[in-house]
Write a protein that holds these residues in place. Sequence first.
Motif, PDB file in Angstrom:
ATOM      1  N   GLN A 143       0.916  -1.268   0.036  1.00 36.02           N
ATOM      2  CA  GLN A 143      -0.125  -0.014  -0.026  1.00 36.02           C
ATOM      3  C   GLN A 143       0.842   1.185   0.060  1.00 36.02           C
ATOM      4  N   VAL A 144       0.284   2.309  -0.769  1.00 32.98           N
ATOM      5  CA  VAL A 144       1.201   3.498  -0.517  1.00 32.98           C
ATOM      6  C   VAL A 144       0.308   4.554   0.245  1.00 32.98           C
TER       7      VAL A 144
ATOM      8  N   GLU B 296       3.903   8.521   2.723  1.00 34.64           N
ATOM      9  CA  GLU B 296       4.726   8.515   1.441  1.00 34.64           C
ATOM     10  C   GLU B 296       4.483   9.571   0.570  1.00 34.64           C
ATOM     11  N   LEU B 297       3.372   9.894   0.247  1.00 34.00           N
ATOM     12  CA  LEU B 297       3.216  10.821  -0.732  1.00 34.00           C
ATOM     13  C   LEU B 297       3.590  12.398  -0.396  1.00 34.00           C
ATOM     14  N   ARG B 298       3.228  12.551   0.931  1.00 31.12           N
ATOM     15  CA  ARG B 298       3.802  13.914   1.399  1.00 31.12           C
ATOM     16  C   ARG B 298       5.379  13.969   1.455  1.00 31.12           C
ATOM     17  N   THR B 299       5.771  12.725   1.657  1.00 25.73           N
ATOM     18  CA  THR B 299       7.453  12.732   1.929  1.00 25.73           C
ATOM     19  C   THR B 299       8.123  12.857   0.507  1.00 25.73           C
ATOM     20  N   TYR B 300       7.655  11.768  -0.275  1.00 24.76           N
ATOM     21  CA  TYR B 300       8.602  11.511  -1.502  1.00 24.76           C
ATOM     22  C   TYR B 300       7.898  12.183  -2.925  1.00 24.76           C
ATOM     23  N   LEU B 301       6.778  12.522  -2.614  1.00 20.59           N
ATOM     24  CA  LEU B 301       6.080  12.878  -4.193  1.00 20.59           C
ATOM     25  C   LEU B 301       6.901  13.995  -4.930  1.00 20.59           C
TER      26      LEU B 301
END
Length: 452
Positions: free
Chosen positions: A440-441, A445-450
Amino acid sequence: MTVHTPPANGAELARAVARDGVEFLLVMFVNLRGKTCAKLAPAHTLDRLLGEGLGFAGNAAYGLGQSSADPDVVAIPDPTSYVRVPIQENLGILQCDLYVRGEPWPYAPRGILRRQLAQLAEQRLELKAGAEPEYFLVRRTEDGGIRVADELDDTAGPCYDAHAASRSLDHLTTISRAVDAMGWENYSNDHEDANGQFEHNFGYAEALRTADRVVVLRHLVRLAAHRAGLIATFMPKPFGDLTGSGLHLHLSLWQDGRNVFRAPDDPRGLGLSPRAYGFIAGVLDHAPGLMALTCPTVNSYKRLGAGAATLSGSSWAPGYASYGGNNRTHLVRVPDSDRIEVRCVDSAANPYLALAGLAAAGADGMARGADPGGPVEADLEATGTGTRRLRPLPPTLLHAAEALAEDDVLRDGLGKTPDGFYADYYADQKRAEFDTYHRQVSEWELRTYLQV
């Protein structure tokens, strides 16, 4: 209030059901995950239930080692497990042992604990257990999330808060009366360390009976909460900034009516016998594999060692395979000279499997005459391991599952199935659970790596 002795056989069960005015019976068992599975049977079919049982599609119940091509698992009620449901008129509950083609089914968690306790009984030993189930009362939010049910329960240190407990008095007293009505000797109900978190305490009993009681209590707590428009969750860590929920287990070992853990002349000053120290050593030695049974979800590992991330400043959950006296930062605490408390068990644990694993680990330690060394006095949340080398607990469910699969004592303790060792089957289920989670994403992860 009259409390009746549990029925010892079918005839006594029939009389108890008639006495209680029970019209329907929940014929119940739990699967690998501890989920309660049941069919509702009219009480007038009791003779048939005890003789033939009720059939279930094992594959549909999940975690019972079956495919859709396999024959039914048959649930045979245990008369001694009977309780009348105090908060539902005319309803009783029976815990069941599972059979396939007339033979005990080795994937059934209750049967696994039965077999482990039978091995202790060969040495005239009986494991007794007390349990401290914790849970949250929550509500759904409009966006599909959850929040603490009581909007006023928002202080940073809510443990034992009389006002917060009083605002949930209807729920707490409902459960307290129910526990007493079932003869379990409720002696405490409290607001725990997190906002919206509660615990009920009742008398200790033989380990199988305590596991049955944990299963029934969870069912009643959820039912009472649902009727009040709330959700009772036994998820170990539903809120990132709040203390997680445990299922601390108090264990003692008895022989011929005598508590063999007790020794007033203990040179270490905890009042424990060499057998008790051997049991503790066994639990600590096998802690990595045990964690797969006592902390059985991905979410479980977000509760451990999370002291700095909670509003209260403490996780109340161990981070190391350690023991001490009346010190709640250890995996094993010795609160008194008559028992030990195992604090690595969380609210999602299947009580049958957790107790079976602990019994196997403790018995191994006693058989080897193992010694855990002296008690650790440090506050491990504040100081870490200090100068003493202590084994860290597994950081994820995957690590714990791998440790279980490699632990020969726990493999033997959980027993064999037609396809190999139950520990391998269980570990495979948990590896798959971790893999599903890992794919799962997350929003983090979106906030940190996007945009990195």
